[in-house]
Motif scaffolding. Structure first.
Motif, PDB file in Angstrom:
ATOM      1  N   HIS A 190       0.981  -1.200  -0.050  1.00 58.44           N
ATOM      2  CA  HIS A 190       0.081  -0.092  -0.023  1.00 58.44           C
ATOM      3  C   HIS A 190       0.990   1.375   0.042  1.00 58.44           C
ATOM      4  CE1 HIS A 190      -3.792  -1.737   1.302  1.00 58.44           C
ATOM      5  NE2 HIS A 190      -3.166  -2.909   1.675  1.00 58.44           N
ATOM      6  N   GLY A 191       0.403   2.478  -0.560  1.00 58.64           N
ATOM      7  CA  GLY A 191       0.781   3.704  -0.284  1.00 58.64           C
ATOM      8  C   GLY A 191      -0.345   4.662   0.044  1.00 58.64           C
ATOM      9  N   SER A 192       0.131   5.929   0.621  1.00 55.93           N
ATOM     10  CA  SER A 192      -1.024   6.722   0.863  1.00 55.93           C
ATOM     11  C   SER A 192      -0.466   7.944   1.448  1.00 55.93           C
ATOM     12  CB  SER A 192      -1.962   6.204   1.947  1.00 55.93           C
ATOM     13  OG  SER A 192      -1.348   6.082   3.571  1.00 55.93           O
ATOM     14  N   VAL A 193      -1.333   9.037   1.264  1.00 53.19           N
ATOM     15  CA  VAL A 193      -0.912  10.502   1.964  1.00 53.19           C
ATOM     16  C   VAL A 193      -2.299  10.778   2.635  1.00 53.19           C
ATOM     17  CG1 VAL A 193      -1.710  11.750  -0.360  1.00 53.19           C
ATOM     18  CG2 VAL A 193      -0.050  12.631   1.813  1.00 53.19           C
ATOM     19  N   LYS A 194      -2.248  11.110   3.759  1.00 48.79           N
ATOM     20  CA  LYS A 194      -3.494  11.546   4.661  1.00 48.79           C
ATOM     21  C   LYS A 194      -3.391  12.669   5.678  1.00 48.79           C
ATOM     22  CE  LYS A 194      -2.953   7.534   7.787  1.00 48.79           C
ATOM     23  NZ  LYS A 194      -3.626   6.263   8.153  1.00 48.79           N
ATOM     24  N   ASN A 195      -4.214  13.086   6.243  1.00 45.30           N
ATOM     25  CA  ASN A 195      -4.147  13.886   7.304  1.00 45.30           C
ATOM     26  C   ASN A 195      -4.180  13.204   8.769  1.00 45.30           C
ATOM     27  OD1 ASN A 195      -4.734  15.950   9.304  1.00 45.30           O
ATOM     28  ND2 ASN A 195      -6.465  16.884   8.434  1.00 45.30           N
ATOM     29  N   GLY A 196      -2.864  13.293   9.338  1.00 49.86           N
ATOM     30  CA  GLY A 196      -2.855  12.660  10.632  1.00 49.86           C
ATOM     31  C   GLY A 196      -3.579  13.194  11.916  1.00 49.86           C
ATOM     32  N   SER A 197      -3.454  14.832  11.822  1.00 48.65           N
ATOM     33  CA  SER A 197      -4.192  15.442  12.680  1.00 48.65           C
ATOM     34  C   SER A 197      -4.127  17.075  12.302  1.00 48.65           C
ATOM     35  CB  SER A 197      -3.848  15.149  14.108  1.00 48.65           C
ATOM     36  OG  SER A 197      -2.392  15.712  14.299  1.00 48.65           O
ATOM     37  N   ILE A 198      -2.912  17.558  12.633  1.00 47.71           N
ATOM     38  CA  ILE A 198      -2.998  18.853  12.282  1.00 47.71           C
ATOM     39  C   ILE A 198      -2.360  19.415  11.051  1.00 47.71           C
ATOM     40  CG2 ILE A 198      -2.309  21.295  13.428  1.00 47.71           C
ATOM     41  CD1 ILE A 198      -1.983  19.856  15.942  1.00 47.71           C
ATOM     42  N   VAL A 199      -2.989  20.147  10.320  1.00 51.31           N
ATOM     43  CA  VAL A 199      -2.327  20.311   8.882  1.00 51.31           C
ATOM     44  C   VAL A 199      -2.811  21.995   8.678  1.00 51.31           C
ATOM     45  CG1 VAL A 199      -2.490  18.214   7.777  1.00 51.31           C
ATOM     46  CG2 VAL A 199      -4.421  19.716   7.337  1.00 51.31           C
ATOM     47  N   ASP A 200      -1.967  22.705   7.797  1.00 52.77           N
ATOM     48  CA  ASP A 200      -2.280  23.990   7.637  1.00 52.77           C
ATOM     49  C   ASP A 200      -3.166  24.126   6.123  1.00 52.77           C
ATOM     50  OD1 ASP A 200      -2.213  26.541   6.829  1.00 52.77           O
ATOM     51  OD2 ASP A 200      -0.238  26.898   6.997  1.00 52.77           O
ATOM     52  N   PRO A 201      -4.344  24.533   6.410  1.00 53.61           N
ATOM     53  CA  PRO A 201      -5.212  24.261   5.040  1.00 53.61           C
ATOM     54  C   PRO A 201      -4.519  25.360   3.998  1.00 53.61           C
ATOM     55  CG  PRO A 201      -6.431  25.652   6.703  1.00 53.61           C
ATOM     56  CD  PRO A 201      -5.054  24.942   7.497  1.00 53.61           C
TER      57      PRO A 201
END
Length: 281
Positions: A190-201
């Protein structure tokens, strides 16, 4: 002029060989890469963007969703590598992952996770066996993972599991009769990119780039992992049961200089030292 007999058979054989080579060229890039369409498919999130038609794939994370892919085949052992260029970000929880995972209620999983924390990016590794995880070991990367592709690789056989970064071993998990080991379940890539918790919109969208390498893995089905244990596969041979002396030196140096967190030393999480920590290399 009409041909018959052995001449016709020879021409037919040559035609079959040409078609076979052409089909191979379509499915596999002989420079060492493999095509995305032949080996992987999108499992969730935004549609993946294939670059250069064969080897490169972009995954996107925005305010709506991340994205991920999965291999078409399932494996029981092997050497699995992926070149990744992580998104540029100052957010601490943009997570770019490459992992192997089984499909069961108590799954096995082997995982690389690049945490955006610019400019000091962190690489987390985790092992889940029979649904039990929290075996994190985290490293400060000695390079900027957003500037160019770097290789992340698992070597997985019936004697040891090794995590490599650009051919430097950073983690070893040895098989031992007294501890659980990921040898009972087959796994997908598998591979992915996701928002773990805190990101800058304001930084969105984020783009993680993946470049597939040749898969050296034993293809099997869900219930037939034992066929993948034999010495006909190079990664199962005795020289791969432990690190070489050169690899051992690289391993010790990387852990001494770059390790940021080790669950084996976390007495709050584990009041008693886990068994595998006592017996590891």
């Amino acid at each position: 002029m009409k041909m018959s007999g052995p001449h016709e058979k020879i021409l037919l054989l040559i035609g079959i060989m040409v078609l076979t080579v052409a089909a191979r060229a379509i499915d596999e890039d002989l420079t060492g890469f493999v095509t995305w369409g032949h080996n992987y498919y999108k499992t969730w999130g935004h549609p993946a963007l294939v670059i250069n038609e064969t080897s490169e794939l972009d995954l996107t994370l925005d305010h709506k969703s991340g994205s991920g892919f999965e291999s078409n085949s399932i494996y029981g052992s092997g050497s699995f590598s992926m070149k990744i260029k992580a998104p540029q970000t100052k957010s601490t929880r943009v997570v770019t992952s490459f992992y192997l995972r089984s499909k069961s209620s108590r799954n096995d999983q082997l995982c690389f996770q690049i945490f955006g924390n610019g400019p000091a990016y962190l690489l987390n590794t985790n092992i889940i066996i029979n649904g039990e995880g929290a075996k994190d070991q985290r490293f400060r990367l000695w390079f900027d993972p957003t500037k160019k592709y770097h290789s992340y690789r698992f070597l997985w056989n019936q004697h040891q599991l090794v995590f490599y970064v650009d051919d430097t071993p950073i983690r070893v998990y040895k098989k031992n009769p007294s501890i659980p080991y990921p040898s009972g379940q087959t796994m997908f890539m598998h591979g992915s990119v996701k928002n773990g918790s805190i990101v800058d919109p304001n930084e969105m969208p984020y783009t993680a780039k993946f470049q597939a390498s040749t898969i050296d893995g034993c293809v099997t089905d869900f219930l037939d992992i034992e066929k993948c244990f034999g010495p006909q596969f190079w990664w199962n041979r005795k020289e791969n049961w432990q690190l070489s002396s050169r690899e051992r030196k690289m391993y010790m140096s990387a852990r001494k200089v770059y390790m940021d967190y080790d669950y084996c030393s976390d007495r709050k999480l584990y009041p008693k030292v886990p068994k595998e920590c006592k017996s590891r290399n």
